[in-house]
Design a protein around this motif. Structure first.
Motif, PDB file in Angstrom:
ATOM      1  N   SER A 656     -20.469  40.127 104.952  1.00 30.53           N
ATOM      2  CA  SER A 656     -19.869  39.174 104.017  1.00 30.53           C
ATOM      3  C   SER A 656     -20.770  39.014 102.797  1.00 30.53           C
ATOM      4  O   SER A 656     -21.887  39.516 102.765  1.00 30.53           O
ATOM      5  CB  SER A 656     -19.684  37.818 104.700  1.00 30.53           C
ATOM      6  OG  SER A 656     -20.953  37.179 104.857  1.00 30.53           O
ATOM      7  N   GLU A 657     -20.268  38.277 101.802  1.00 33.63           N
ATOM      8  CA  GLU A 657     -21.075  38.079 100.586  1.00 33.63           C
ATOM      9  C   GLU A 657     -22.339  37.274 100.852  1.00 33.63           C
ATOM     10  O   GLU A 657     -23.286  37.323 100.071  1.00 33.63           O
ATOM     11  CB  GLU A 657     -20.232  37.391  99.510  1.00 33.63           C
ATOM     12  CG  GLU A 657     -19.278  38.359  98.844  1.00 33.63           C
ATOM     13  CD  GLU A 657     -18.541  37.775  97.652  1.00 33.63           C
ATOM     14  OE1 GLU A 657     -18.269  38.527  96.717  1.00 33.63           O
ATOM     15  OE2 GLU A 657     -18.224  36.563  97.671  1.00 33.63           O
ATOM     16  N   LYS A 658     -22.367  36.559 101.965  1.00 33.64           N
ATOM     17  CA  LYS A 658     -23.580  35.825 102.348  1.00 33.64           C
ATOM     18  C   LYS A 658     -24.517  36.683 103.190  1.00 33.64           C
ATOM     19  O   LYS A 658     -25.551  36.203 103.659  1.00 33.64           O
ATOM     20  CB  LYS A 658     -23.198  34.562 103.131  1.00 33.64           C
ATOM     21  CG  LYS A 658     -22.439  33.535 102.304  1.00 33.64           C
ATOM     22  CD  LYS A 658     -22.089  32.303 103.140  1.00 33.64           C
ATOM     23  CE  LYS A 658     -21.338  31.264 102.317  1.00 33.64           C
ATOM     24  NZ  LYS A 658     -20.969  30.090 103.135  1.00 33.64           N
ATOM     25  N   GLY A 659     -24.132  37.930 103.408  1.00 38.81           N
ATOM     26  CA  GLY A 659     -24.962  38.828 104.205  1.00 38.81           C
ATOM     27  C   GLY A 659     -24.761  38.669 105.691  1.00 38.81           C
ATOM     28  O   GLY A 659     -25.545  39.172 106.491  1.00 38.81           O
ATOM     29  N   GLU A 660     -23.678  37.964 106.083  1.00 45.29           N
ATOM     30  CA  GLU A 660     -23.432  37.711 107.508  1.00 45.29           C
ATOM     31  C   GLU A 660     -22.514  38.778 108.099  1.00 45.29           C
ATOM     32  O   GLU A 660     -21.664  39.341 107.407  1.00 45.29           O
ATOM     33  CB  GLU A 660     -22.773  36.332 107.690  1.00 45.29           C
ATOM     34  CG  GLU A 660     -23.616  35.170 107.205  1.00 45.29           C
ATOM     35  CD  GLU A 660     -22.806  33.886 107.090  1.00 45.29           C
ATOM     36  OE1 GLU A 660     -21.562  33.981 107.017  1.00 45.29           O
ATOM     37  OE2 GLU A 660     -23.417  32.809 107.061  1.00 45.29           O
ATOM     38  N   ASN A 668     -14.764  35.065 108.082  1.00 46.43           N
ATOM     39  CA  ASN A 668     -15.247  35.800 106.905  1.00 46.43           C
ATOM     40  C   ASN A 668     -14.845  37.271 106.914  1.00 46.43           C
ATOM     41  O   ASN A 668     -15.447  38.095 106.227  1.00 46.43           O
ATOM     42  CB  ASN A 668     -16.770  35.675 106.781  1.00 46.43           C
ATOM     43  CG  ASN A 668     -17.499  36.260 107.992  1.00 46.43           C
ATOM     44  OD1 ASN A 668     -16.881  36.751 108.933  1.00 46.43           O
ATOM     45  ND2 ASN A 668     -18.825  36.202 107.964  1.00 46.43           N
ATOM     46  N   GLN A 706     -22.175  44.365 100.859  1.00 38.93           N
ATOM     47  CA  GLN A 706     -21.502  43.065 100.836  1.00 38.93           C
ATOM     48  C   GLN A 706     -20.121  43.176 100.189  1.00 38.93           C
ATOM     49  O   GLN A 706     -19.931  43.917  99.226  1.00 38.93           O
ATOM     50  CB  GLN A 706     -22.348  42.045 100.067  1.00 38.93           C
ATOM     51  CG  GLN A 706     -23.676  41.746 100.730  1.00 38.93           C
ATOM     52  CD  GLN A 706     -24.476  40.688  99.998  1.00 38.93           C
ATOM     53  OE1 GLN A 706     -24.133  40.281  98.894  1.00 38.93           O
ATOM     54  NE2 GLN A 706     -25.555  40.231 100.607  1.00 38.93           N
ATOM     55  N   GLY A 708     -16.534  40.565  99.246  1.00 41.14           N
ATOM     56  CA  GLY A 708     -15.936  39.228  99.180  1.00 41.14           C
ATOM     57  C   GLY A 708     -15.285  39.059  97.821  1.00 41.14           C
ATOM     58  O   GLY A 708     -15.268  39.985  97.006  1.00 41.14           O
ATOM     59  N   ASN A 710     -16.189  37.624  95.054  1.00 41.69           N
ATOM     60  CA  ASN A 710     -17.043  37.882  93.886  1.00 41.69           C
ATOM     61  C   ASN A 710     -17.182  39.372  93.612  1.00 41.69           C
ATOM     62  O   ASN A 710     -17.067  39.827  92.472  1.00 41.69           O
ATOM     63  CB  ASN A 710     -18.430  37.262  94.090  1.00 41.69           C
ATOM     64  CG  ASN A 710     -18.386  35.745  94.094  1.00 41.69           C
ATOM     65  OD1 ASN A 710     -17.504  35.151  93.478  1.00 41.69           O
ATOM     66  ND2 ASN A 710     -19.322  35.120  94.780  1.00 41.69           N
TER      67      ASN A 710
END
Length: 1006
Positions: A656-660, A668, A706, A708, A710
């Motif tokens: 994900s964009e949060k790196g998860e 996500n 990543q 998402g 963005n």
């Protein structure tokens, strides 16, 4: 190559930089004035686009050649999706692969497709992998190579079996019934994935794919199996393997995933030493000593057969201060143990580990059972006590000790992970990982052997399909002796290129850890191991006669025939005779199937062409370092003594964009189908396939990738900017046919020739980047070329010539010749990434026959003629002067100033004279480059300069013939506001009065 350097005498020019080229450095033309002034110079007051302003300008509106194109500025939503599908149809995406396979080509590029698993819907991991491969394949096709790429699917295995059967389970179903349901499930998943891959624009012959459940494939796989068996590399044995109680089957290392948060109940337990080792028996005060062991798997204690020590380490008998108990432990572990036990430990006696030989302990839970102290090199001092509880049935290292010292390998655990009758009535039927562990710890307490219990969080192997912990237990399985293949495999890898190179270490480490490979599985959905067992003796019948016969049957009928055909067909008389075996009725067919990693690992034999049968590249995620990359290497080295690939490309995972890590429970997960077509109820926009492809290309695929909103919005914005640049190019080529109207490079304006030179440099760098699987560098090169070379530089300079010069003039045609080459080069350079946009632009582009498509017309066509001696130096010398000029009037409109350039006689003066022959001009190439109203070229500044004149100085280093000719040339400039008026047609300050046309426009309109 030219080495340019500028030192401004009056001020530092912020817009200067250096660009690295193969032979040296030259000046970068980053313009140093503010962006607002740049717009003013290129599209504001001085631009012909503002011709509507005022009645005088309006009169000449129709005489200006403004850009016109039918390419839409932007496509969104339904129109975008319809256009992409239309492009795929019109431009023959479906037939492209077959077309290129039939054309003649000097070289072939083979990218072997690692088969995705046919057990679910397409996801963004598929998108990353398939698009990354397609970008390279399309590039190779464009540059004239014949691409060999056959998509495949891994169709067997437990995950498919479990999903196909759902809650039904396997109870009451025959193997053939299970296989039928599994096949149907796999075929459904394949259909969904294939449709997605096609929608993403992935080039292949989608009617000619490979499937591991296809009879032809299975026959090729058995051929590999037979060759390995004939070399003694495949054998049957009874030894510990990873066993999944939740799947009821053996697993290979590649089928495990390690849970770093697994919690075990670790224990410290004592084994009373009933026979002291002879070498320390005479030592005083050793009566009643106990060996202390530590284990995270208490359930294995009943299977203990020995306690191991490290011969080269030091050991001590320690006395507990709180109860005088004597404990034998490694000397270096004593301090740590004292802290755990909460008491002081006093040393009674210390000796080398080798002196423990001959010692015998009492088993803590089984009365009358004795276990020896044995030396072993796998004992470590990082944790525990330095003495290792050894259960040969439940550990790989333990089994090695048992083999060396002829210890029994007793298994007390069944297929479901429960204690058997052999473990005794107290433990029988208990699950070893839960209540079985509880009971063993209870038994240790009762016998007084439990010293301490602690909670241990550590990494532990789980079944990658069921997500449940596995155990190690002995089982009669089929193995490949990978230990004997390791050295050959490492040698073969030395000839393989690995991208990134850092992945090579992981590949070698995983190879080192694998001493054998368990290839048998106790399931129905797979390729049967072609072995028969004698009904009375249990001996296996498998040889060079039986296996090829079964392979032939599989090729004709598929592997279902293993269960369908009678034994007399599976083992016909001629095969039995050659095998010197009894009648078919004496044998039973085996029940095991091959590990799916062996299925896919043999794909090189089933899919690659016989001529070389080594792929140019295997491209997969980093999880395949211990999976497909390794199984393919081992099978190929075993059969052919070489790797099946020339290079390995290892990409990261999508997060994900949060790196998860993506998870449905977290919410996500990004669905590629929604990325393309939009979310339900307009919850997210429809981006189309090209945005998904740009996301892949732009990412650093060698690390975690990543995705998402963005990242996708950024990709969409980047494509829209590119689209507008391509529209500008197309719009200014309206009515231009390069086949009839192109200008010879030698007759073109210097700035136009220079742009072709930059285009050639760009195309060479892009070609190198694609060749390195580095599409992100392609994107960076593209954006730099468009932003710096085109938008900020070239486009701002040429608009006046394009819009206001006579339509068929040499200057305008020269510019259009350059623009057509740039359009063609940029479009082709991005085509592997954005095939839909590239083909759409090509439909509008001039210079080719109707119906011709970009992908059938080759790579970027650059010419060495574009690199003329002195050309680069002339233009970059002028750019150096231009930057001095523009930095002298920050924030002002360059078109409102006259510029005098003074250069001492020499090389630089001669180069500037090639751009302006007359002493003063408003229409010379030098005046166009400077974007000034008028440029005067002289050998020295006039003495009667106006009081408001701005004077600046600088130097420019000319470096010709690889450094043979070098000259540091000085120049001076004087900048004064022009006295001329603005022309109502071209809006340049070159008219005698405000209502009068400039001489150029007067001549054109007359």
């Amino acid at each position: 190559m030219l080495l340019c350097r500028l030192s401004a005498a009056s001020q530092t020019l912020a817009g200067w930089g250096r660009r690295s080229h193969r032979g040296g450095l030259f000046l970068h033309r980053a313009v140093s004035f503010s962006s607002s002034h740049c717009q003013g110079a290129s599209s504001g007051e001085g631009s012909a686009q503002a011709a509507e302003a005022g009645s005088a300008q309006a009169r000449y509106r129709d005489t200006v050649l403004l850009p016109r194109t039918e390419l839409p500025m932007k496509l969104t939503g339904k129109k975008l999706l319809e256009r992409e599908l239309q492009i795929q149809q019109e431009c023959g995406f479906a037939d492209l692969y077959s077309w290129q396979r039939e054309r003649k080509a000097k070289k072939e590029f083979c990218l072997h497709d690692g088969p995705p698993y046919a057990n679910g819907d397409p996801h963004v991991g598929h998108a990353l992998n398939k698009i990354l491969k397609d970008i390279r394949n399309r590039f190779e096709l464009l540059r004239g190579r014949q691409v060999h790429y056959i998509p495949g699917w891994d169709c067997h295995g437990l995950p498919i079996e479990l999903k196909a059967l759902g809650e039904l389970g396997t109870s009451g179903l025959s193997p053939l019934q299970i296989r039928q349901k599994a096949r149907e499930f796999a075929e459904g998943a394949i259909a969904r994935q294939k449709a997605a891959f096609q929608r993403w624009g992935v080039m292949a012959d989608w009617e000619q794919c490979y499937f591991t459940f296809d009879g032809t494939y299975e026959a090729a796989q058995l051929k590999v199996f037979q060759e390995m068996h004939s070399k003694g590399l495949v054998y049957q044995d009874y030894k510990p393997v990873f066993w999944s109680p939740s799947s009821r089957t053996a697993l290979a290392e590649a089928e495990l995933e390690y849970n770093p948060e697994h919690v075990s109940r670790a224990i410290y337990a004592t084994f009373p030493l009933i026979t002291l080792p002879p070498k320390i028996a005479s030592n005083q005060g050793l009566e009643g000593v106990s060996v202390l062991v530590w284990t995270t798997q208490p359930w294995t204690i009943p299977a203990n057969q020995a306690v191991c020590y490290m011969p080269n380490s030091q050991y001590s008998v320690m006395k507990r201060a709180d109860n005088s108990q004597l404990l034998l432990v490694a000397t270096e572990r004593a301090a740590s143990l004292a802290g755990l036990l909460g008491t002081e430990l006093q040393s009674v006696s210390t000796f080398a580990g080798s002196q423990l030989e001959g010692g015998v302990c009492k088993h803590p839970t089984i009365p009358d059972k004795q276990v020896p102290l044995l030396p072993a090199n796998h004992v470590t001092m990082g944790k525990g006590t330095g003495l290792v509880h050894t259960a040969p049935a439940h550990g790989m290292d333990d089994y090695s000790v048992a083999s060396q010292f002829k210890l029994p390998v007793e298994c007390m655990v069944d297929d479901d992970g429960r204690f058997t009758e052999l473990s005794g009535p107290e433990l029988q039927s208990l699950s070893v990982m839960t209540e079985g562990t509880d009971k063993v710890i209870s038994m240790l307490k009762e016998s007084g052997a439990l010293l301490l219990e602690e909670r241990c969080v550590h990494s532990y192997p789980y079944d990658w399909r069921t997500k449940q912990p596995v155990i190690v237990r002995p089982s009669k399985q089929w193995f490949i002796n990978t230990a004997s293949l390791k050295d050959k495999a490492k040698e073969a890898l030395q000839k393989v290129r690995v991208l990134p190179e850092s992945a090579r270490g992981s590949l070698l480490a995983m190879l080192d850890r694998r001493t054998y490979w368990c290839i048998s599985r106790q399931r129905s959905w797979g390729v049967p191991i072609p072995v028969f067992y004698h009904k009375e003796t249990g001996d296996a019948l498998i040889n060079k006669y039986t296996v090829p016969h079964i392979a032939t049957l599989f090729k004709e009928k598929g592997s279902d025939c293993w269960w369908e055909l009678p034994m007399e067909t599976l083992l016909p008389p001629e095969v039995l005779k050659k095998s010197k075996a009894g009648p078919a009725s004496d044998y039973l067919r085996g029940d095991d199937v091959l590990d799916i990693w062996f299925d896919s690992g043999a794909s090189w034999a089933a899919v690659l062409e016989e001529s070389d049968s080594r792929a140019d590249a295997y491209v997969e995620g980093k999880d395949q370092l211990g999976g497909w990359f390794q199984s393919s290497l081992l099978t190929s080295v075993a059969v052919r003594n070489k790797a099946p690939y020339k290079s390995l490309v290892v990409h990261g995972f999508v997060v994900s964009e949060k790196g998860e890590k993506m998870s449905k429970s977290v919410g996500n997960v990004v669905d590629p189908e929604e990325v393309i077509n939009g979310g339900k109820g307009n919850s997210s926009p429809a981006y189309g396939a090209d945005v998904l492809r740009w996301w892949v290309a732009e990412s650093n695929v060698f690390s975690e990738v990543q995705i998402g909103p963005n990242a996708l919005n950024s990709a969409q914005d980047s494509i829209n900017k590119l689209r507008n640049t391509l529209r500008f190019l197309l719009g200014n080529l309206q009515g231009f046919d390069p086949r009839l109207q192109a200008v010879d490079p030698k007759q073109m304006h210097y700035i136009d020739q220079y742009m072709l030179h930059l285009l050639r440099e760009y195309s060479m760098k892009v070609t190198d980047a694609y060749s390195e699987f580095d599409a992100s560098r392609v994107i960076r090169l593209l954006q730099a070329f468009i932003t710096k070379e085109l938008s900020s530089f070239y486009f701002s300079i040429i608009k006046d010539r394009l819009y206001c010069d006579p339509e068929d003039s040499l200057g305008r045609r020269s510019c259009q010749t350059a623009l057509e080459e740039i359009l063609d080069g940029v479009t082709r350079s991005i085509a592997p990434v954005l095939p839909h946009l590239a083909e759409e632009v090509y439909l509008h582009a001039p210079g080719h026959d109707e119906g011709e498509t970009l992908f059938r017309s080759g790579w970027i066509k650059s010419s060495s003629v574009w690199r003329r001696p002195g050309l680069e130096e002339a233009v970059e010398g002028a750019c150096a002067i231009r930057d001095s000029f523009l930095s002298s009037i920050p924030g002002k409109n360059a078109t409102q100033y006259d510029l005098t350039v003074a250069i001492e006689p020499g090389l630089l003066f001669e180069l500037m004279e090639s751009l302006q022959e007359e002493p003063t001009s408003t229409t010379s190439q030098l005046a166009e480059l400077m974007m000034a109203a008028r440029v005067s070229l002289t050998s020295e500044l006039p003495r009667d300069l106006q009081p408001d004149a701005l004077v600046n100085h600088g130097t420019f280093l000319i470096n010709l013939e690889g450094g043979v000719i070098r000259e540091d040339s000085g120049y001076s400039i004087a900048v004064t506001p022009t006295s001329a008026a603005r022309c109502p047609r071209c809006r340049r300050y070159t008219s005698e009065s405000a209502d009068c046309l400039c001489p150029r426009c007067q001549n054109l309109l007359s």
